[in-house]
Enzyme design. Structure first.
Site, PDB file in Angstrom:
ATOM      1  N   CYS A   1       0.752  -1.429  -0.152  1.00 16.68           N
ATOM      2  CA  CYS A   1       0.252   0.180  -0.069  1.00 16.68           C
ATOM      3  C   CYS A   1       0.967   1.222  -0.155  1.00 16.68           C
ATOM      4  O   CYS A   1       1.859   1.330   0.689  1.00 16.68           O
ATOM      5  CB  CYS A   1      -0.942   0.104   1.285  1.00 16.68           C
ATOM      6  SG  CYS A   1      -2.135  -1.434   1.169  1.00 16.68           S
TER       7      CYS A   1
ATOM      8  N   CYS B   1      -3.287  -0.680  -3.530  1.00 12.72           N
ATOM      9  CA  CYS B   1      -4.018  -0.166  -2.269  1.00 12.72           C
ATOM     10  C   CYS B   1      -3.521   1.125  -1.727  1.00 12.72           C
ATOM     11  O   CYS B   1      -2.450   1.281  -2.057  1.00 12.72           O
ATOM     12  CB  CYS B   1      -3.973  -1.136  -1.207  1.00 12.72           C
ATOM     13  SG  CYS B   1      -2.627  -1.901  -0.780  1.00 12.72           S
TER      14      CYS B   1
END
Ligand code: C8R
Length: 249
Positions: A74, A155
């Site tokens: 992420c 993400c």
């Protein structure tokens, strides 16, 4: 003797080329410690060996992806379209972003050509169909499948470098537009941050109409931003570790 030397050189060259894919695959794979390279190689081969190289669907690579799945990273994932050299010139020097080529599968197959042949166990590296010669070709199906899997794990804040020196920086036919962007989902991805790479003779920037299409095609709930950044600034950031990743642009 000149002719014999030429023939010898040519046949030697060919042997080296076809032997190379196995050794390239394994030597690149072994740099990643947590994978069984033999297992990954077998999963790779089953996708195309003994098949017509124009009849390898994207799904043929599902077992390969399953053998070496992508891990979400992420806020660090970097996508690109028509900016491969700038992106990798930067990611090679700084540990700010992760591209598909920084993962096992992207790294072992980057820059390679391979295909099989009906009725043969061999892997060829020459005489394979080109990118647009047929839709379901060995190499194209791989990059589509791998890009889809990589985008599936995107993400947080996602970055994409697009090229300001071409007419349509966000091109609907690119893998970025057709495969990756549709897989960014608001429940996982917060922002899509486009870095428009600007060179001296740029012809487009963040105001380009194709970027409106991008803004409109992303999942509602994902915020969008675009920043024009000169290529020299990206290179400067690559060579100056004292500049924090977040302060590059
Ligand atoms: N991606 C796609 N193609 C890739 C690739 C990769 O990571 N790595 C390599 N070497 N290639 P383009 P695009 C090869 O037209 O279509 C992922 C393939 O052989 O500049 O938008 C990556 O995550 C293919 O022919 O860009 C990135 O975000 C070209 O490079 C997009 O998809 C595709 O290069 C880039 O795909």
């Amino acid at each position: 003797t000149a002719l014999i030397t030429l023939i010898l050189c040519l046949s030697l060259g060919l042997t080296v080329v076809s032997r190379n894919i196995t050794s390239t695959f394994f030597s690149r794979c072994e740099k990643f410690n947590e994978y069984d390279c033999k297992k990954v190689w077998d999963a790779f081969q089953q996708a195309y060996v003994n098949k017509d190289p124009c009849k390898v669907p994207v799904e043929a690579y599902d077992p390969l992806i399953a053998a070496a799945p992508f891990k979400p990273q992420c806020n660090r994932m970097m996508f690109w379209s028509k900016t491969k050299d700038v992106v990798h010139g930067f990611t090679e020097k700084r540990d700010c972003f992760v591209t598909l080529e920084d993962t096992l599968l992207g790294s072992v197959l980057d820059g390679l050509t391979w295909c099989g042949k009906e009725g043969s166990k061999d892997t060829n590296t020459t005489g394979c169909p080109g990118w647009s010669d047929c839709e379901n070709n060995t190499v194209r199906s791989f990059w589509i499948r791998a890009s889809a899997a990589f985008a599936d794990v995107a993400c947080g804040n996602v970055t994409a470098m697009l090229n300001g020196s071409i007419n349509t920086p966000f091109n609907p036919t690119s893998i970025f537009a057709s495969v990756e962007v549709p897989r960014f989902i608001a429940s996982r991805v917060k922002n899509l941050n486009v870095v428009m790479v600007i060179q001296k003779n740029n012809i487009s920037n963040c105001t380009d109409p194709s970027l409106k299409n991008l803004r409109q095609s992303i999942d509602t709930g994902i915020t969008f931003s675009c920043k024009d950044v000169s290529e020299s600034r990206i290179q400067e950031c690559g060579s100056k570790p004292e500049i924090a990743c977040g302060a590059c642009w």
